[in-house]
Each structure stands twice: as C-alpha cells, then as structure tokens.
Design an enzyme around this catalytic site. Structure first.
Site, PDB file in Angstrom:
ATOM      1  CG  ASP A  95      42.929  44.574  40.144  1.00 23.76           C
ATOM      2  OD1 ASP A  95      43.922  45.108  40.687  1.00 23.76           O
ATOM      3  OD2 ASP A  95      42.607  44.780  38.973  1.00 23.76           O
ATOM      4  CG  ASP A 112      53.116  42.473  39.007  1.00 27.65           C
ATOM      5  OD1 ASP A 112      54.020  41.841  39.571  1.00 27.65           O
ATOM      6  OD2 ASP A 112      53.027  42.542  37.768  1.00 27.65           O
ATOM      7  CB  VAL A 121      45.954  35.766  36.680  1.00 25.76           C
ATOM      8  CG1 VAL A 121      46.965  34.701  37.056  1.00 25.76           C
ATOM      9  CG2 VAL A 121      46.066  36.974  37.598  1.00 25.76           C
TER      10      VAL A 121
HETATM   11  P1  5GP Z   1      51.636  47.068  40.089  1.00 21.39           P
HETATM   12  O1  5GP Z   1      51.665  48.553  40.123  1.00 21.39           O
HETATM   13  O2  5GP Z   1      51.463  46.435  41.449  1.00 21.39           O
HETATM   14  O3  5GP Z   1      52.808  46.497  39.338  1.00 21.39           O
HETATM   15  O4  5GP Z   1      50.418  46.650  39.173  1.00 21.39           O
HETATM   16  C1  5GP Z   1      49.106  46.710  39.609  1.00 21.39           C
HETATM   17  C2  5GP Z   1      48.170  46.698  38.438  1.00 21.39           C
HETATM   18  O5  5GP Z   1      48.707  45.972  37.327  1.00 21.39           O
HETATM   19  C3  5GP Z   1      46.880  45.972  38.792  1.00 21.39           C
HETATM   20  O6  5GP Z   1      45.931  46.845  39.304  1.00 21.39           O
HETATM   21  C4  5GP Z   1      46.464  45.395  37.464  1.00 21.39           C
HETATM   22  O7  5GP Z   1      45.720  46.342  36.747  1.00 21.39           O
HETATM   23  C5  5GP Z   1      47.750  45.157  36.734  1.00 21.39           C
HETATM   24  N1  5GP Z   1      48.205  43.748  36.832  1.00 21.39           N
HETATM   25  C6  5GP Z   1      49.250  43.258  37.524  1.00 21.39           C
HETATM   26  N2  5GP Z   1      49.345  41.925  37.378  1.00 21.39           N
HETATM   27  C7  5GP Z   1      48.329  41.570  36.564  1.00 21.39           C
HETATM   28  C8  5GP Z   1      47.890  40.297  36.039  1.00 21.39           C
HETATM   29  O8  5GP Z   1      48.436  39.219  36.271  1.00 21.39           O
HETATM   30  N3  5GP Z   1      46.774  40.346  35.258  1.00 21.39           N
HETATM   31  C9  5GP Z   1      46.122  41.505  34.947  1.00 21.39           C
HETATM   32  N4  5GP Z   1      45.050  41.404  34.168  1.00 21.39           N
HETATM   33  N5  5GP Z   1      46.516  42.693  35.418  1.00 21.39           N
HETATM   34  C10 5GP Z   1      47.602  42.724  36.216  1.00 21.39           C
END
Ligand code: 5GP
Length: 201
Positions: free
Chosen positions: A122, A125, A175
């Site tokens: 999805d 981040d 978001v």
């Molecule tokens: P990363 O490992 O890239 O920091 O985080 C990825 C995961 O964090 C995504 O699959 C999602 O579940 C969650 N995540 C990151 N940003 C957001 C956001 O803005 N909203 C939501 N609902 N989940 C997020």
C-alpha cells in the site's frame, strides 16, 4: 494531486458518504487522492507491469492487510498470467509511528524459488518493511524481486529501497483509506485522506 476538503467531492464514486459521512468527515483533514485518480493510476501501473513481465509468469505477493485493495485492483487490471500469495508482517501498532521492527506474522504458502516476484504494498514510508521483505524473498531464491507500491512518502526517498512501480508521492502526513487504516478503521474509504491530528494527538 490536489488537496480537497472532506465532503467537497460531488462525484458519487468518491463521496466519503460511502462509509459514514458524518462520522468519518469529522475525523479527517482533507482528501489527497480521490478514488478516480487511484483507478486511473492502477490502469497505468498495470499496463507498465504487463509490458515489463511479458512472457514471464509473475507471482504477486501482497502485504496484508493494507495491500488488499491495491492487490485486488492491480491484479484485475493486469492481463498477463499471474499468481497471488500473501504475507503479513508487523509494522505499525496502534499508533502512527513506524516501530522499526519487522516480524513475519503470516508467511507465503508458495515456494518462490526461481519465481518472478512482485511485492504489492500500500505505502512505503521508511522503507524498512519493504527492504526487509525484498531481501527475505531474494534469500529464498526468487529469480527476481521487484516492488509496486501505491503511495510513497518522502522518507522512502532517502532509504535504499528500490520501488520500481509507484502510484503517488505524497506528503509526510498520516493517511487513511484505500486499505490504509488507523486502529483498524477507514480501510474501506475509497479516497485517501489525511487523518485529523486531533484523532491521535
Ligand atoms: P515502512 O516500513 O515503510 O516505514 O512502513 C510501511 C507500513 O507502515 C505500511 O505498510 C503501512 O502499514 C504503514 N504506514 C506507513 N505510513 C502510513 C500512513 O500514512 N498511514 C497508514 N495507515 N499506514 C502507514
């Protein structure tokens, strides 16, 4: 990508009323990507993926739970032969900050040896989740491992995770919608919106 006030859309497809307008609109700040914009982007991404994988079977690996919507839409927009499988990993808990800990909660049922794997996510981040997953699947002997993500935040640009197919670059706000939740809610919003800060501060 244009910021819109919640409730400002007149398109019945993108009304937040699809969920529970009164309830939900008060929780959100503004819509950043509408359902129509997402649908157009999905078609564009599917065409590119179809072209890149022509003549090869691709295994789409969806990351539960957030990627359910993008997996569903992207796979049906694609025209090449494909199979699907799912993984669940721990990311955010009940808050809005990445924990930095990646743990496999549900593993694949498919053997990825010599397969062309496309991870479907999805949002990226920090990129921690995806770089862990991509390395993990490469370690199992996948022929190729690429990533498709519908949304990308600025932090992802500073990490070394290589997202080959990207839908939208969005600001560094928390978001919800189109599979993305807050405490399990809002996944079924058709638009993607910034969650009101009053919801978690
Ligand atoms: P990363 O490992 O890239 O920091 O985080 C990825 C995961 O964090 C995504 O699959 C999602 O579940 C969650 N995540 C990151 N940003 C957001 C956001 O803005 N909203 C939501 N609902 N989940 C997020």
């Amino acid at each position: 990508m244009v910021s819109r006030h919640v409730g400002g859309s007149t398109n019945p497809q993108t009304r937040l009323a699809d969920v529970d307008a009164k309830h939900v609109a008060a929780d959100l700040d503004h819509v950043i990507v509408t359902a129509d914009e997402i649908a157009a982007k999905v078609t564009e991404m599917a065409e590119q993926i179809d072209a890149d994988y022509a003549g090869r079977d691709v295994l789409l690996v969806g990351v539960l739970n957030g990627a359910v919507m993008v997996m569903s839409d992207l796979s049906r927009a694609m025209r090449i032969h494909l199979t699907m499988d799912w993984m669940a990993v721990s990311s955010y808990g009940a808050g809005t900050k990445s924990s930095g800990v990646v743990r496999i909660l549900k593993d694949l049922t498919t053997d990825v040896l010599d397969k062309h794997v496309l991870i479907v996510e999805d949002i990226v981040d920090t990129g921690l989740t995806l770089s862990y997953l991509a390395d993990n699947l490469r370690g199992r002997g996948a022929a190729t491992v690429e990533i498709a993500a519908m949304f990308r935040k600025p932090a992802a640009l500073t990490t070394d995770v290589d997202v080959k197919y990207i839908g939208f670059d969005i600001p560094n706000d928390f978001v919800v919608g189109y599979g993305l939740d807050f405490n399990g809610h809002y996944r079924n919003l058709r638009d993607v919106a910034v969650l009101g800060k009053h919801m978690y501060q």
